[in-house]
Design an enzyme around this catalytic site. Sequence first.
Site, PDB file in Angstrom:
ATOM      1  N   GLY A 175       0.831  -1.196   0.000  1.00  0.00           N
ATOM      2  CA  GLY A 175       0.000   0.000   0.000  1.00  0.00           C
ATOM      3  C   GLY A 175       0.863   1.242   0.000  1.00  0.00           C
TER       4      GLY A 175
ATOM      5  N   GLN B 270       2.619  10.127   1.158  1.00  0.00           N
ATOM      6  CA  GLN B 270       3.948   9.507   1.235  1.00  0.00           C
ATOM      7  C   GLN B 270       4.841   9.876   0.052  1.00  0.00           C
ATOM      8  OE1 GLN B 270       2.189   5.393   2.125  1.00  0.00           O
ATOM      9  NE2 GLN B 270       4.139   5.333   3.202  1.00  0.00           N
TER      10      GLN B 270
ATOM     11  N   CYS C 127       5.760   0.068   7.136  1.00  0.00           N
ATOM     12  CA  CYS C 127       5.360   1.222   6.330  1.00  0.00           C
ATOM     13  C   CYS C 127       6.549   1.629   5.464  1.00  0.00           C
ATOM     14  CB  CYS C 127       4.962   2.371   7.254  1.00  0.00           C
ATOM     15  SG  CYS C 127       4.423   3.849   6.380  1.00  0.00           S
ATOM     16  N   LEU C 128       6.275   1.946   4.200  1.00  0.00           N
ATOM     17  CA  LEU C 128       7.368   2.334   3.302  1.00  0.00           C
ATOM     18  C   LEU C 128       8.024   3.637   3.754  1.00  0.00           C
ATOM     19  CD1 LEU C 128       5.827   1.406  -0.179  1.00  0.00           C
ATOM     20  CD2 LEU C 128       7.507   0.133   1.170  1.00  0.00           C
TER      21      LEU C 128
ATOM     22  N   HIS D 126      -4.655   1.237   7.491  1.00  0.00           N
ATOM     23  CA  HIS D 126      -3.308   1.829   7.587  1.00  0.00           C
ATOM     24  C   HIS D 126      -3.161   2.978   6.579  1.00  0.00           C
ATOM     25  CE1 HIS D 126       1.288   1.316   7.808  1.00  0.00           C
ATOM     26  NE2 HIS D 126       1.108   2.093   6.761  1.00  0.00           N
ATOM     27  N   GLU D 127      -3.626   2.749   5.350  1.00  0.00           N
ATOM     28  CA  GLU D 127      -3.501   3.782   4.303  1.00  0.00           C
ATOM     29  C   GLU D 127      -4.434   4.963   4.596  1.00  0.00           C
ATOM     30  OE1 GLU D 127      -0.991   3.564   2.501  1.00  0.00           O
ATOM     31  OE2 GLU D 127      -0.603   1.477   3.001  1.00  0.00           O
TER      32      GLU D 127
ATOM     33  N   HIS E  53      -2.922   7.359   6.864  1.00  0.00           N
ATOM     34  CA  HIS E  53      -1.955   8.263   6.217  1.00  0.00           C
ATOM     35  C   HIS E  53      -2.635   9.544   5.734  1.00  0.00           C
ATOM     36  CE1 HIS E  53       1.929   6.310   6.106  1.00  0.00           C
ATOM     37  NE2 HIS E  53       1.433   5.184   5.635  1.00  0.00           N
TER      38      HIS E  53
HETATM   39 NI    NI Z   1       2.369   3.316   5.595  1.00  0.00          NI
END
Ligand code: NI
Length: 173
Positions: free
Chosen positions: A46, A51, A95-96, A137-138, A141
Amino acid sequence: MTLRPILIHPDPRLKKIAASVTSVTGTIARLADDMLETMYDAPGIGLAAPQVGVMSRMFVMDCVKEEGDAPRPMVIMNPDVLWLSEDLSTYEEGCLSIPEQFGDVERPASIEMQWLGLDGQTHQQRFNGLWATCVQHELDHLNGKLFIDYLKPMRRQMITRKMAKLKREQARP
Ligand code: NI
């Protein structure tokens, strides 16, 4: 398609509330393509627009895990939560924007959501399992929230210090 650089925590843009997408333009469609390519390249399941520094309520995901299964890329804009299950499930999340750090987060096990698709239509679907966790989670963000915000303060501070150090090292010539 272009790979977009992924912001690393701590970054003020990761703490902001993103703005609604007003219409599906060519710019938005290109951003969706870039975000999917960036997510698959990372690799991740995701990626949310903040991000990559775009403060729009939009994220991409693909939680197909089995090698050989057909990919299922999804582009979600202006998500609205319609229902959350009472039963919870715990996943070890990453998380990226917080590379190589993981933590257990408890969230509703299922979620029903409505969103705007790239086709300009409203979509509605229930998500379970890893998909439900990824969606939440997304969505976080888009509201300036990270998975480490669910961890104990000590652990969160430790991860944040590690990331700040990583960024300093990366910034060095
Ligand atoms: Ni994330």
